[in-house]
Design a protein around this motif. Sequence first.
Motif, PDB file in Angstrom:
ATOM      1  N   VAL A 150      43.287  20.752   9.570  1.00 43.01           N
ATOM      2  CA  VAL A 150      42.832  21.226   8.486  1.00 43.01           C
ATOM      3  C   VAL A 150      42.372  23.045   8.859  1.00 43.01           C
ATOM      4  O   VAL A 150      42.344  23.121  10.359  1.00 43.01           O
ATOM      5  CB  VAL A 150      41.580  20.931   7.307  1.00 43.01           C
ATOM      6  CG1 VAL A 150      42.211  19.609   6.829  1.00 43.01           C
ATOM      7  CG2 VAL A 150      40.735  20.089   8.840  1.00 43.01           C
ATOM      8  N   ALA A 151      42.024  23.412   7.790  1.00 41.00           N
ATOM      9  CA  ALA A 151      41.149  25.368   8.461  1.00 41.00           C
ATOM     10  C   ALA A 151      40.256  25.258   9.570  1.00 41.00           C
ATOM     11  O   ALA A 151      39.118  23.919   9.693  1.00 41.00           O
ATOM     12  CB  ALA A 151      41.068  26.508   7.364  1.00 41.00           C
ATOM     13  N   GLU A 164      39.031  24.324   3.453  1.00 39.04           N
ATOM     14  CA  GLU A 164      38.824  24.037   4.373  1.00 39.04           C
ATOM     15  C   GLU A 164      39.776  22.975   4.021  1.00 39.04           C
ATOM     16  O   GLU A 164      40.028  21.860   5.491  1.00 39.04           O
ATOM     17  CB  GLU A 164      37.340  23.465   3.955  1.00 39.04           C
ATOM     18  CG  GLU A 164      36.307  24.122   4.413  1.00 39.04           C
ATOM     19  CD  GLU A 164      36.122  25.134   2.932  1.00 39.04           C
ATOM     20  OE1 GLU A 164      34.691  25.989   3.225  1.00 39.04           O
ATOM     21  OE2 GLU A 164      36.890  25.149   2.186  1.00 39.04           O
ATOM     22  N   LEU A 165      40.942  21.959   3.451  1.00 40.86           N
ATOM     23  CA  LEU A 165      41.125  21.117   2.914  1.00 40.86           C
ATOM     24  C   LEU A 165      42.681  21.373   3.314  1.00 40.86           C
ATOM     25  O   LEU A 165      43.544  20.528   3.380  1.00 40.86           O
ATOM     26  CB  LEU A 165      40.959  20.480   1.990  1.00 40.86           C
ATOM     27  CG  LEU A 165      39.631  20.093   0.900  1.00 40.86           C
ATOM     28  CD1 LEU A 165      39.889  19.577   0.125  1.00 40.86           C
ATOM     29  CD2 LEU A 165      39.364  18.860   2.178  1.00 40.86           C
ATOM     30  N   TYR A 166      42.910  23.073   3.190  1.00 42.41           N
ATOM     31  CA  TYR A 166      43.969  23.479   4.025  1.00 42.41           C
ATOM     32  C   TYR A 166      44.619  23.404   4.957  1.00 42.41           C
ATOM     33  O   TYR A 166      44.005  23.881   5.834  1.00 42.41           O
ATOM     34  CB  TYR A 166      44.130  24.524   3.049  1.00 42.41           C
ATOM     35  CG  TYR A 166      46.271  24.583   2.362  1.00 42.41           C
ATOM     36  CD1 TYR A 166      46.667  23.649   1.830  1.00 42.41           C
ATOM     37  CD2 TYR A 166      47.358  25.664   2.449  1.00 42.41           C
ATOM     38  CE1 TYR A 166      47.799  23.615   1.532  1.00 42.41           C
ATOM     39  CE2 TYR A 166      48.119  25.647   3.194  1.00 42.41           C
ATOM     40  CZ  TYR A 166      49.057  25.092   1.284  1.00 42.41           C
ATOM     41  OH  TYR A 166      50.364  24.824   1.384  1.00 42.41           O
ATOM     42  N   THR A 181      46.005  29.375   5.951  1.00 41.20           N
ATOM     43  CA  THR A 181      44.688  29.083   5.586  1.00 41.20           C
ATOM     44  C   THR A 181      44.274  30.608   6.366  1.00 41.20           C
ATOM     45  O   THR A 181      44.040  31.311   5.863  1.00 41.20           O
ATOM     46  CB  THR A 181      43.751  28.274   5.774  1.00 41.20           C
ATOM     47  OG1 THR A 181      45.148  27.495   4.695  1.00 41.20           O
ATOM     48  CG2 THR A 181      42.718  28.360   4.462  1.00 41.20           C
ATOM     49  N   GLU A 182      44.238  30.494   7.716  1.00 43.71           N
ATOM     50  CA  GLU A 182      43.474  31.224   8.728  1.00 43.71           C
ATOM     51  C   GLU A 182      44.495  32.549   8.440  1.00 43.71           C
ATOM     52  O   GLU A 182      43.765  33.418   8.972  1.00 43.71           O
ATOM     53  CB  GLU A 182      43.487  31.192  10.064  1.00 43.71           C
ATOM     54  CG  GLU A 182      42.879  29.383   9.952  1.00 43.71           C
ATOM     55  CD  GLU A 182      43.330  28.599  11.873  1.00 43.71           C
ATOM     56  OE1 GLU A 182      43.506  29.190  12.124  1.00 43.71           O
ATOM     57  OE2 GLU A 182      42.071  27.864  11.115  1.00 43.71           O
ATOM     58  N   ARG A 183      45.820  32.300   8.428  1.00 45.16           N
ATOM     59  CA  ARG A 183      46.417  34.051   7.763  1.00 45.16           C
ATOM     60  C   ARG A 183      45.385  34.747   7.170  1.00 45.16           C
ATOM     61  O   ARG A 183      45.425  35.675   7.638  1.00 45.16           O
ATOM     62  CB  ARG A 183      47.531  33.675   7.957  1.00 45.16           C
ATOM     63  CG  ARG A 183      48.572  35.194   7.862  1.00 45.16           C
ATOM     64  CD  ARG A 183      49.994  34.290   7.048  1.00 45.16           C
ATOM     65  NE  ARG A 183      50.145  32.852   7.140  1.00 45.16           N
ATOM     66  CZ  ARG A 183      51.570  32.447   6.878  1.00 45.16           C
ATOM     67  NH1 ARG A 183      52.006  33.152   5.821  1.00 45.16           N
ATOM     68  NH2 ARG A 183      51.863  31.136   7.462  1.00 45.16           N
TER      69      ARG A 183
END
Length: 771
Positions: free
Chosen positions: A263-264, A666-668, A673-675
Amino acid sequence: MEEKKLRHLTLAAALSLSTCLSAPLAAQSTETAPMELTFERVFASPGLDGPTPRAVKLSPDGRYLTVLRNREDDRERYDLWAFDREAGQWAMLVDSKALGTGRELSEDEKMQRERARVGNLKGIIDYQWTEDGTGVLVPLDGDLYLARLSGDVVRLTDTEESELNPALSSKGRYVSFVRDRQLWVGEVGADAQPITPKEGEAIRWGEAEFVAQEEMSRHTGYWWSPDDRWVAVERFDESMVGIVTRAAIGATGTKVFDQRYPVAGSQNAKVELFVMNPDGGDRVEVDLRSNQSPDYYNAKDPDDFYLARVDWAPDGRALYVQRQNRQQTWMDVLKVDPSTGASEIVLQEEASQAHSGEGYWINLSDNYRILDNGDLIWWSERDGFGHLYRYLGDEGWRGYQRLTKGNFVVTKLVGVNEQDGHLFYLATSEDDPLEQHVYSLDLDAEGPATAQRLTEPGFMHSAKMDAKGQTLLITRSSDNSPPQTYIADEQGNRLAWVEENALDSDHPYAPYLASHRPVEYGTIEADDGTPLYWEMVTPELEPGKRYPVYFYHYGGPGPQVVNKGWDGALRQAIVDKGYIWFALDNRGSANRGVAFEQPIYRAMGGVEVRDQKAGAEYLKTLDFVDPDKIAIDGWSYGGYMTLKQLQADPGLYAAGISGAPVTRWELYDTHYTERFIGTPQADAQAYELSSAIPDATKVTDPLLIIHGMADDNVVFENATEVISAMQEANVPFEMMLYPGYTHRISGEKISPHRYNTVFRFLEQNGVTPPE
């Protein structure tokens, strides 16, 4: 399948055809009375799009063209067919039903197929030609077969476990695959043996880690050298990756999987790369950690990076590795000595800052090619649009020549004919970003080369070529023409149909031509003046009546929803029910350049919501639209968008359908996500603002939530969090859950159920056509 129903042309017949466009759909539409499309028919067999060939390839000698073709009685089952270009005849090479065992796939292979977006397909989903062109390697039902053109089929494996990532080596001497977390290799016809150690449940050899498969479009973890001398093999350790307990809730029971899911903001798998001989000997580790810039990489953790791409030089003397930093703002291309594993940086790419304000990310690409002379064709968004460049020499690739330029996006490097000095690529039209065409240019031209368009206007195109760049395989479609695939020469002249798929009286869609409605396109302005493209299909409008709108959206980065390609029968079925179909591409969508995509950076759930709102406000100005009956529907990121839109503008929409939504980022996973939004640790405010949980209680409009209960991508916890928040606040909503289904809820029976559920929900809430 009867030969006459295939509607294939022999080469001689194809060459006798004129190269004019297919007749417009309206002209082919005869006097038949309109038939209303049902969702049951949309998803039944034969598919209304007509035959949909996959994995079109040419044999090494160019004589045979092979294709995976789906059956008329089972649209999701594919068999292997071959076209003899000399004899001008088609023949089935491998019958998946006759050869297959029906053995259930392993959980690993099921998940790999889900991440490759082919989880719904049956039969043969891929294959590979042998180097000598006498046969093909065919994976089927978890085992491997070698099918000869003579008609003989040799079974290579027969195990309960699936053989993952099967491949023939470059020269065809070896067959390789992953089994039980090890890479296995054997000479063709002989028993394969593991060439990597078995190191426990958390360590895998020869596979791509989760985020590589799901988000980086890298689905393999090993690469053969061109001369079969070496094989580069990934090893990853995911023991440090957090576990998501995924309950695959089915109709008759529940299976619980402890899935490693980063997760992220959490740790990724540790990835290493090794080079070894085909028997596993002389193994050396590739140096992936040297020369990391302290401005971009994590000085405290040199393993905190992504292995993005791996390629061999054409002569096999060097290995090239693309290394991406965790923030995805920087990329190094490493040149590796395969005998020692030593590496050096030969090219660096930084995220484009052109017109992008606060920042951007690197979009990974397969649009590059190392030429025989050591030059590199490279794709970059450095000037604000995706374009091609030629770097000279392989000793650092410092100097380059620009190949394409303009306010359009090169979407694919199709092929290079090095002998003739021609390069082929796919790009959006500078005049119309809703079309894509195939272009060629002269690589040896002095000064800037002039591109030549090879395909007809009015169509969306995709294309691929043989390894030598001599034959084009082009697929085209339009609003009035389902996909058609043909072979073309270097000038784009059609030589033969692979699948003509003509909308004649035998076509599955023929009974519905009379009610087929045209598509209208237009633009509206975003709040900063940016033009946003939309598409609309209306029923046959009656004066004085106002109609409900089915407003489809995705909204996230990646897809371009609005384009001039065939959109299938589903859209027409919705229109046949008396609804207006409407879709709009907001800022953040692909194929419009950096300045168009960048506004979602660190701001997901903001600009996209405002742009879709502009679409709804435009609809309300139209005298044939019922302003009180605009319903929104989206899946995945689109499901997230539905929640954010209803929360931002209560009362603007009549109802919303949220399918498989991400509700809290936060669940992905990390890479996706961070990109776009950074990490929860460094960008907590962005995560808070983007979440669909804090404002869940602000939803006042009718809401339907849909989710697969075995989803391994957008895990089911995303749904339960928003469901719980609304229940605890006594906020009404409806939901439809699908036991046993993952992120892809589709099938001949389940798909109609899903859409019938959606439209019953709309009818129950008064979003109905006029009387």
